[in-house]
Design a protein around this motif. Structure first.
Motif, PDB file in Angstrom:
ATOM      1  N   VAL A  59       0.872  -1.177   0.000  1.00  0.00           N
ATOM      2  CA  VAL A  59       0.000   0.000   0.000  1.00  0.00           C
ATOM      3  C   VAL A  59       0.903   1.220   0.000  1.00  0.00           C
ATOM      4  O   VAL A  59       1.644   1.461   0.964  1.00  0.00           O
ATOM      5  CB  VAL A  59      -0.937   0.000   1.222  1.00  0.00           C
ATOM      6  N   PHE A  60       0.856   2.005  -1.057  1.00  0.00           N
ATOM      7  CA  PHE A  60       1.781   3.118  -1.228  1.00  0.00           C
ATOM      8  C   PHE A  60       1.301   4.334  -0.442  1.00  0.00           C
ATOM      9  O   PHE A  60       0.107   4.638  -0.389  1.00  0.00           O
ATOM     10  CB  PHE A  60       1.929   3.458  -2.707  1.00  0.00           C
ATOM     11  N   VAL A  61       2.260   4.993   0.159  1.00  0.00           N
ATOM     12  CA  VAL A  61       1.992   6.148   1.014  1.00  0.00           C
ATOM     13  C   VAL A  61       1.957   7.406   0.152  1.00  0.00           C
ATOM     14  O   VAL A  61       2.895   7.671  -0.615  1.00  0.00           O
ATOM     15  CB  VAL A  61       3.065   6.272   2.111  1.00  0.00           C
ATOM     16  N   GLY A  62       0.870   8.173   0.263  1.00  0.00           N
ATOM     17  CA  GLY A  62       0.773   9.422  -0.478  1.00  0.00           C
ATOM     18  C   GLY A  62       1.617  10.517   0.149  1.00  0.00           C
ATOM     19  O   GLY A  62       1.898  10.499   1.359  1.00  0.00           O
ATOM     20  N   ARG A  63       2.020  11.483  -0.636  1.00  0.00           N
ATOM     21  CA  ARG A  63       2.850  12.569  -0.117  1.00  0.00           C
ATOM     22  C   ARG A  63       2.082  13.458   0.848  1.00  0.00           C
ATOM     23  O   ARG A  63       2.625  13.953   1.827  1.00  0.00           O
ATOM     24  CB  ARG A  63       3.388  13.404  -1.278  1.00  0.00           C
ATOM     25  N   ALA A  64       0.799  13.659   0.579  1.00  0.00           N
ATOM     26  CA  ALA A  64       0.006  14.534   1.438  1.00  0.00           C
ATOM     27  C   ALA A  64      -0.678  13.770   2.555  1.00  0.00           C
ATOM     28  O   ALA A  64      -1.365  14.379   3.388  1.00  0.00           O
ATOM     29  CB  ALA A  64      -1.047  15.272   0.606  1.00  0.00           C
ATOM     30  N   GLY A  65      -0.503  12.460   2.598  1.00  0.00           N
ATOM     31  CA  GLY A  65      -1.152  11.676   3.648  1.00  0.00           C
ATOM     32  C   GLY A  65      -2.638  11.524   3.374  1.00  0.00           C
ATOM     33  O   GLY A  65      -3.068  11.393   2.228  1.00  0.00           O
ATOM     34  N   GLY A  66      -3.433  11.558   4.411  1.00  0.00           N
ATOM     35  CA  GLY A  66      -4.867  11.401   4.247  1.00  0.00           C
ATOM     36  C   GLY A  66      -5.255   9.943   4.132  1.00  0.00           C
ATOM     37  O   GLY A  66      -4.463   9.028   4.365  1.00  0.00           O
ATOM     38  N   SER A  67      -6.519   9.707   3.766  1.00  0.00           N
ATOM     39  CA  SER A  67      -7.043   8.349   3.652  1.00  0.00           C
ATOM     40  C   SER A  67      -6.592   7.707   2.341  1.00  0.00           C
ATOM     41  O   SER A  67      -5.989   8.365   1.474  1.00  0.00           O
ATOM     42  CB  SER A  67      -8.568   8.373   3.725  1.00  0.00           C
ATOM     43  N   LEU A  68      -6.913   6.444   2.199  1.00  0.00           N
ATOM     44  CA  LEU A  68      -6.548   5.724   0.984  1.00  0.00           C
ATOM     45  C   LEU A  68      -7.436   6.148  -0.173  1.00  0.00           C
ATOM     46  O   LEU A  68      -8.588   6.542   0.016  1.00  0.00           O
ATOM     47  CB  LEU A  68      -6.685   4.215   1.211  1.00  0.00           C
ATOM     48  N   ASP A  69      -6.887   6.046  -1.381  1.00  0.00           N
ATOM     49  CA  ASP A  69      -7.728   6.303  -2.546  1.00  0.00           C
ATOM     50  C   ASP A  69      -8.629   5.102  -2.788  1.00  0.00           C
ATOM     51  O   ASP A  69      -8.533   4.063  -2.119  1.00  0.00           O
ATOM     52  CB  ASP A  69      -6.872   6.611  -3.770  1.00  0.00           C
ATOM     53  N   ALA A  70      -9.546   5.228  -3.746  1.00  0.00           N
ATOM     54  CA  ALA A  70     -10.545   4.178  -3.980  1.00  0.00           C
ATOM     55  C   ALA A  70      -9.897   2.865  -4.394  1.00  0.00           C
ATOM     56  O   ALA A  70     -10.315   1.789  -3.950  1.00  0.00           O
ATOM     57  CB  ALA A  70     -11.535   4.643  -5.038  1.00  0.00           C
ATOM     58  N   ARG A  71      -8.874   2.929  -5.227  1.00  0.00           N
ATOM     59  CA  ARG A  71      -8.212   1.707  -5.713  1.00  0.00           C
ATOM     60  C   ARG A  71      -7.543   0.967  -4.567  1.00  0.00           C
ATOM     61  O   ARG A  71      -7.739  -0.254  -4.392  1.00  0.00           O
ATOM     62  CB  ARG A  71      -7.203   2.066  -6.796  1.00  0.00           C
ATOM     63  N   SER A  99      11.939   8.097   5.979  1.00  0.00           N
ATOM     64  CA  SER A  99      11.698   8.702   4.671  1.00  0.00           C
ATOM     65  C   SER A  99      11.295  10.164   4.759  1.00  0.00           C
ATOM     66  O   SER A  99      11.183  10.831   3.731  1.00  0.00           O
ATOM     67  CB  SER A  99      10.599   7.924   3.935  1.00  0.00           C
ATOM     68  N   GLY A 100      11.080  10.675   5.974  1.00  0.00           N
ATOM     69  CA  GLY A 100      10.645  12.048   6.123  1.00  0.00           C
ATOM     70  C   GLY A 100       9.154  12.243   5.946  1.00  0.00           C
ATOM     71  O   GLY A 100       8.688  13.385   5.938  1.00  0.00           O
ATOM     72  N   ARG A 101       8.413  11.144   5.800  1.00  0.00           N
ATOM     73  CA  ARG A 101       6.958  11.231   5.622  1.00  0.00           C
ATOM     74  C   ARG A 101       6.253  10.350   6.655  1.00  0.00           C
ATOM     75  O   ARG A 101       5.371   9.564   6.336  1.00  0.00           O
ATOM     76  CB  ARG A 101       6.573  10.808   4.204  1.00  0.00           C
ATOM     77  N   GLU A 102       6.692  10.464   7.884  1.00  0.00           N
ATOM     78  CA  GLU A 102       6.119   9.644   8.951  1.00  0.00           C
ATOM     79  C   GLU A 102       4.643   9.959   9.180  1.00  0.00           C
ATOM     80  O   GLU A 102       3.836   9.066   9.442  1.00  0.00           O
ATOM     81  CB  GLU A 102       6.913   9.848  10.246  1.00  0.00           C
ATOM     82  N   MET A 103       4.260  11.245   9.089  1.00  0.00           N
ATOM     83  CA  MET A 103       2.859  11.609   9.289  1.00  0.00           C
ATOM     84  C   MET A 103       1.978  11.041   8.181  1.00  0.00           C
ATOM     85  O   MET A 103       0.878  10.544   8.435  1.00  0.00           O
ATOM     86  CB  MET A 103       2.711  13.129   9.361  1.00  0.00           C
ATOM     87  N   ALA A 104       2.467  11.083   6.948  1.00  0.00           N
ATOM     88  CA  ALA A 104       1.707  10.505   5.839  1.00  0.00           C
ATOM     89  C   ALA A 104       1.583   8.989   5.999  1.00  0.00           C
ATOM     90  O   ALA A 104       0.527   8.395   5.713  1.00  0.00           O
ATOM     91  CB  ALA A 104       2.377  10.848   4.512  1.00  0.00           C
ATOM     92  N   ALA A 105       2.653   8.334   6.468  1.00  0.00           N
ATOM     93  CA  ALA A 105       2.590   6.897   6.700  1.00  0.00           C
ATOM     94  C   ALA A 105       1.604   6.573   7.813  1.00  0.00           C
ATOM     95  O   ALA A 105       0.883   5.562   7.752  1.00  0.00           O
ATOM     96  CB  ALA A 105       3.980   6.349   7.029  1.00  0.00           C
ATOM     97  N   HIS A 106       1.548   7.431   8.833  1.00  0.00           N
ATOM     98  CA  HIS A 106       0.599   7.227   9.931  1.00  0.00           C
ATOM     99  C   HIS A 106      -0.836   7.342   9.428  1.00  0.00           C
ATOM    100  O   HIS A 106      -1.708   6.533   9.797  1.00  0.00           O
ATOM    101  CB  HIS A 106       0.867   8.245  11.034  1.00  0.00           C
ATOM    102  N   ASP A 107      -1.117   8.355   8.578  1.00  0.00           N
ATOM    103  CA  ASP A 107      -2.463   8.495   8.017  1.00  0.00           C
ATOM    104  C   ASP A 107      -2.818   7.306   7.127  1.00  0.00           C
ATOM    105  O   ASP A 107      -3.960   6.820   7.139  1.00  0.00           O
ATOM    106  CB  ASP A 107      -2.557   9.794   7.223  1.00  0.00           C
ATOM    107  N   THR A 108      -1.858   6.834   6.337  1.00  0.00           N
ATOM    108  CA  THR A 108      -2.109   5.676   5.468  1.00  0.00           C
ATOM    109  C   THR A 108      -2.389   4.432   6.295  1.00  0.00           C
ATOM    110  O   THR A 108      -3.264   3.618   5.946  1.00  0.00           O
ATOM    111  CB  THR A 108      -0.911   5.435   4.537  1.00  0.00           C
ATOM    112  N   LEU A 109      -1.668   4.256   7.397  1.00  0.00           N
ATOM    113  CA  LEU A 109      -1.903   3.110   8.265  1.00  0.00           C
ATOM    114  C   LEU A 109      -3.306   3.152   8.874  1.00  0.00           C
ATOM    115  O   LEU A 109      -3.970   2.108   8.987  1.00  0.00           O
ATOM    116  CB  LEU A 109      -0.846   3.059   9.353  1.00  0.00           C
ATOM    117  N   ASN A 110      -3.774   4.339   9.245  1.00  0.00           N
ATOM    118  CA  ASN A 110      -5.136   4.456   9.768  1.00  0.00           C
ATOM    119  C   ASN A 110      -6.165   4.108   8.691  1.00  0.00           C
ATOM    120  O   ASN A 110      -7.189   3.466   8.970  1.00  0.00           O
ATOM    121  CB  ASN A 110      -5.376   5.867  10.298  1.00  0.00           C
ATOM    122  N   GLY A 111      -5.903   4.527   7.463  1.00  0.00           N
ATOM    123  CA  GLY A 111      -6.793   4.138   6.374  1.00  0.00           C
ATOM    124  C   GLY A 111      -6.793   2.642   6.136  1.00  0.00           C
ATOM    125  O   GLY A 111      -7.826   2.046   5.809  1.00  0.00           O
TER     126      GLY A 111
END
Length: 244
Positions: A59-71, A99-111
């Motif tokens: 599951v790829f982590v987005g740069r802006a974080g947030g929830s997962l996309d539909a796919r 990677s410097g995107r720990e917050m985005a990874a945290h949001d992706t994990l919640n999704g």
């Protein structure tokens, strides 16, 4: 009736003939194999085996974080259902660090947790681990992994251990298939099996259709044909194209 006595040389020749006949009779118990039939079956050279192997989803982590996309959300839900059906043990999520995107990874994990819940996976079934990122410039996904029973071959295909040319006269005249022959067919069959246990034993029989059975018995009692009559409509090609 006159009985003739055999001399010593004759008796020895008779005994030798009997021994030779017995030895030839013992050889006839072996099964003869013609040169056009291989004595090595493809299922012996490339057997399908069952083993516990990991199944993974990145599951790829987005740069802006947030929830997962539909796919990716649908991918995680499908992965959760597969885990419920054939998973063994727990479900592991490997989260990238550094990677410097720990917050985005945290949001992706919640999704991922929300998508797993929609797929029927309890929150306690997921354990989280971390792994260091080697190159921050490359995509570092969150990898979901669980162990499941899988069918496959104990070796890889494409191994040509013998010369396919005419360098070995004895090998060429034996009319035997190459060792790699049939390997891809066995590997494809193992990959297409939905439940590997089906390769080991058959499934239990389901319940009989009582309604259909009673209808057939009723027709037999009335002297009617109990078979099912299907209506098949054949299109008229001539009428469809003008009938010329």
């Amino acid at each position: 009736m006159t009985v003739r006595k055999l001399h010593a040389p004759s008796r020895w020749r008779l005994a030798a003939g009997l021994l030779a006949g017995l030895s030839l009779g013992a050889c006839t118990t072996r099964t003869d194999v013609t040169g056009s039939i291989s004595s090595s079956d493809v299922r012996e050279r490339h057997p399908i085996v069952l083993r516990d192997a990991p199944r993974s989803l990145d599951v790829f982590v987005g740069r802006a974080g947030g929830s997962l996309d539909a796919r990716q959300s649908e991918d995680v839900v499908s992965f959760a259902r597969e885990f419920r059906h054939s998973g063994r043990g727990g479900l592991v999520a490997q989260v990238p660090t550094g990677s410097g995107r720990e917050m985005a990874a945290h949001d992706t994990l919640n999704g991922i947790r929300r998508a797993l819940a929609r797929g029927g996976v309890a929150p306690g079934a997921l354990s989280v681990r971390t792994y260091p990122v080697a190159d921050p410039g490359l995509a570092s996904p969150i990898r979901l992994t669980f162990a499941s029973l899988q069918a496959g071959l104990p070796h890889s295909c494409g191994q040509w251990t013998e010369d396919a040319g005419v360098s070995d006269f004895k090998r060429d005249m034996s009319n035997e298939p190459m060792w790699n022959f049939g390997c891809s067919n066995q590997a494809t069959l193992a990959a297409q099996v939905a439940d590997p246990i089906d390769l080991v034993r058959s499934r239990a029989e389901g319940r009989a259709d009582i309604v259909k059975r009673m209808n057939a018995i009723g027709k037999l009692r009335e002297g009617k044909d109990p078979s099912t009559q299907y209506r098949q409509e054949t299109p008229q090609i001539n009428s469809a194209v003008g009938g010329r």
